[in-house]
Design a protein around this motif. Structure first.
Motif, short mmCIF file in Angstrom:
data_model
loop_
_atom_site.label_atom_id
_atom_site.label_comp_id
_atom_site.label_asym_id
_atom_site.label_seq_id
_atom_site.Cartn_x
_atom_site.Cartn_y
_atom_site.Cartn_z
N PRO A 101 0.80 -1.24 0.00
CA PRO A 101 0.00 0.00 0.00
C PRO A 101 0.83 1.28 0.00
CG PRO A 101 -0.92 -1.58 1.55
CD PRO A 101 0.39 -2.15 1.07
N ASP A 102 2.04 1.24 0.55
CA ASP A 102 2.88 2.45 0.59
C ASP A 102 3.62 2.70 -0.73
OD1 ASP A 102 4.92 0.56 0.59
OD2 ASP A 102 5.85 1.29 2.45
N GLY A 103 3.39 1.86 -1.75
CA GLY A 103 4.00 2.04 -3.07
C GLY A 103 5.27 1.25 -3.29
N THR A 104 5.81 0.64 -2.23
CA THR A 104 7.01 -0.18 -2.39
C THR A 104 6.60 -1.55 -2.92
OG1 THR A 104 6.91 -0.93 -0.10
CG2 THR A 104 8.23 1.05 -0.57
N GLY A 105 7.56 -2.43 -3.06
CA GLY A 105 7.29 -3.80 -3.51
C GLY A 105 7.41 -3.96 -5.02
N TRP A 106 6.93 -5.08 -5.50
CA TRP A 106 7.08 -5.43 -6.90
C TRP A 106 5.99 -6.43 -7.29
CZ3 TRP A 106 10.16 -6.82 -2.89
CH2 TRP A 106 10.23 -8.18 -2.57
N ALA A 107 5.86 -6.66 -8.58
CA ALA A 107 4.92 -7.64 -9.12
C ALA A 107 5.73 -8.77 -9.75
CB ALA A 107 4.01 -7.01 -10.15
N VAL A 108 5.42 -10.01 -9.39
CA VAL A 108 6.07 -11.17 -9.99
C VAL A 108 5.16 -11.66 -11.12
CG1 VAL A 108 6.97 -13.50 -9.62
CG2 VAL A 108 7.08 -11.80 -7.77
N MET A 109 5.75 -11.82 -12.30
CA MET A 109 4.98 -12.20 -13.48
C MET A 109 5.66 -13.38 -14.18
SD MET A 109 3.89 -8.42 -14.86
CE MET A 109 2.32 -8.97 -15.53
N HIS A 110 4.89 -14.01 -15.08
CA HIS A 110 5.42 -15.04 -15.98
C HIS A 110 5.29 -14.53 -17.40
CE1 HIS A 110 4.74 -18.88 -13.33
NE2 HIS A 110 5.74 -18.13 -12.90
N ASP A 111 6.29 -14.82 -18.23
CA ASP A 111 6.14 -14.56 -19.66
C ASP A 111 5.27 -15.67 -20.25
OD1 ASP A 111 7.77 -16.81 -20.31
OD2 ASP A 111 9.51 -15.59 -20.82
N PRO A 112 4.96 -15.64 -21.54
CA PRO A 112 4.06 -16.65 -22.10
C PRO A 112 4.51 -18.10 -21.97
CG PRO A 112 4.15 -14.76 -23.55
CD PRO A 112 5.21 -14.55 -22.49
N GLU A 113 5.80 -18.36 -21.71
CA GLU A 113 6.27 -19.73 -21.50
C GLU A 113 6.55 -20.03 -20.04
OE1 GLU A 113 8.90 -21.73 -24.07
OE2 GLU A 113 8.06 -20.84 -25.89
N GLY A 114 6.14 -19.15 -19.14
CA GLY A 114 6.24 -19.42 -17.71
C GLY A 114 7.52 -18.99 -17.03
N ASN A 115 8.38 -18.23 -17.71
CA ASN A 115 9.61 -17.72 -17.09
C ASN A 115 9.26 -16.55 -16.18
OD1 ASN A 115 11.58 -19.38 -18.60
ND2 ASN A 115 10.69 -18.28 -20.33
N GLU A 116 9.75 -16.60 -14.93
CA GLU A 116 9.47 -15.54 -13.98
C GLU A 116 10.26 -14.27 -14.29
OE1 GLU A 116 10.60 -18.59 -12.80
OE2 GLU A 116 8.76 -19.41 -11.95
N PHE A 117 9.64 -13.14 -14.00
CA PHE A 117 10.31 -11.85 -14.00
C PHE A 117 9.54 -10.93 -13.07
CE2 PHE A 117 7.24 -11.54 -17.42
CZ PHE A 117 6.76 -10.24 -17.36
N CYS A 118 10.19 -9.87 -12.63
CA CYS A 118 9.57 -8.94 -11.69
C CYS A 118 9.49 -7.56 -12.30
CB CYS A 118 10.36 -8.87 -10.39
SG CYS A 118 10.33 -10.42 -9.46
N VAL A 119 8.46 -6.81 -11.89
CA VAL A 119 8.32 -5.42 -12.30
C VAL A 119 8.41 -4.56 -11.04
CG1 VAL A 119 6.89 -3.71 -13.48
CG2 VAL A 119 6.84 -6.12 -14.22
N GLU A 120 9.41 -3.71 -11.02
CA GLU A 120 9.65 -2.81 -9.89
C GLU A 120 9.07 -1.43 -10.20
OE1 GLU A 120 13.88 -2.76 -9.51
OE2 GLU A 120 13.97 -4.83 -8.81
#
Length: 131
Positions: A101-120
């Protein structure tokens, strides 16, 4: 003497399709001679940018466990939330929402083949919060 990272390589089922996804994510072009059905494809950073090419290689087996290494993305010209929405439209999946809620953190995502990546957060978002 030291080494430099020549490319970050992804094993995948469909190199061209996955490279096209990452080309859209980064805004970098595919290699000039990449075509559908090729056993490899590359996404090339702009010359003199210091970026590292992303190489996609066809392998017979599918992804079965969590990546031991992943990319962390930082949006350049939009907010983290806007970037997450854009990536969802491109075919990514949100798998773990670590945004706070304070704006920190990140989103963990998968690309179309399931490889993880994060968005900061973007640099502008970080500066607003710290300043």
């Amino acid at each position: 003497m030291s080494s430099v990272v020549h490319a970050v390589t992804f094993d995948c089922k469909d190199p061209y399709t996955l490279a096209r996804f990452w080309s859209e994510v980064t805004g970098w072009p595919l290699g000039d001679d990449d075509s559908p059905g090729d056993p490899e494809a590359v996404v090339l950073p702009p010359k003199d940018s210091g970026g590292t090419p992303l190489l996609f290689i066809a392998v017979p087996e599918g992804k079965s466990v969590k990546n031991r290494i992943h990319l962390d993305l930082q949006p350049v010209d939009r907010s983290r939330e806007a970037e997450v929405e854009r990536l969802l439209e491109l075919g990514a999946t949100l798998v773990d929402d670590r945004r706070r809620p304070d704006g920190t953190g990140w989103a963990v995502m998968h690309d179309p083949e399931g490889n993880e990546f994060c968005v900061e957060r973007s640099a502008a978002e970080r500066a607003r919060q710290s300043g």
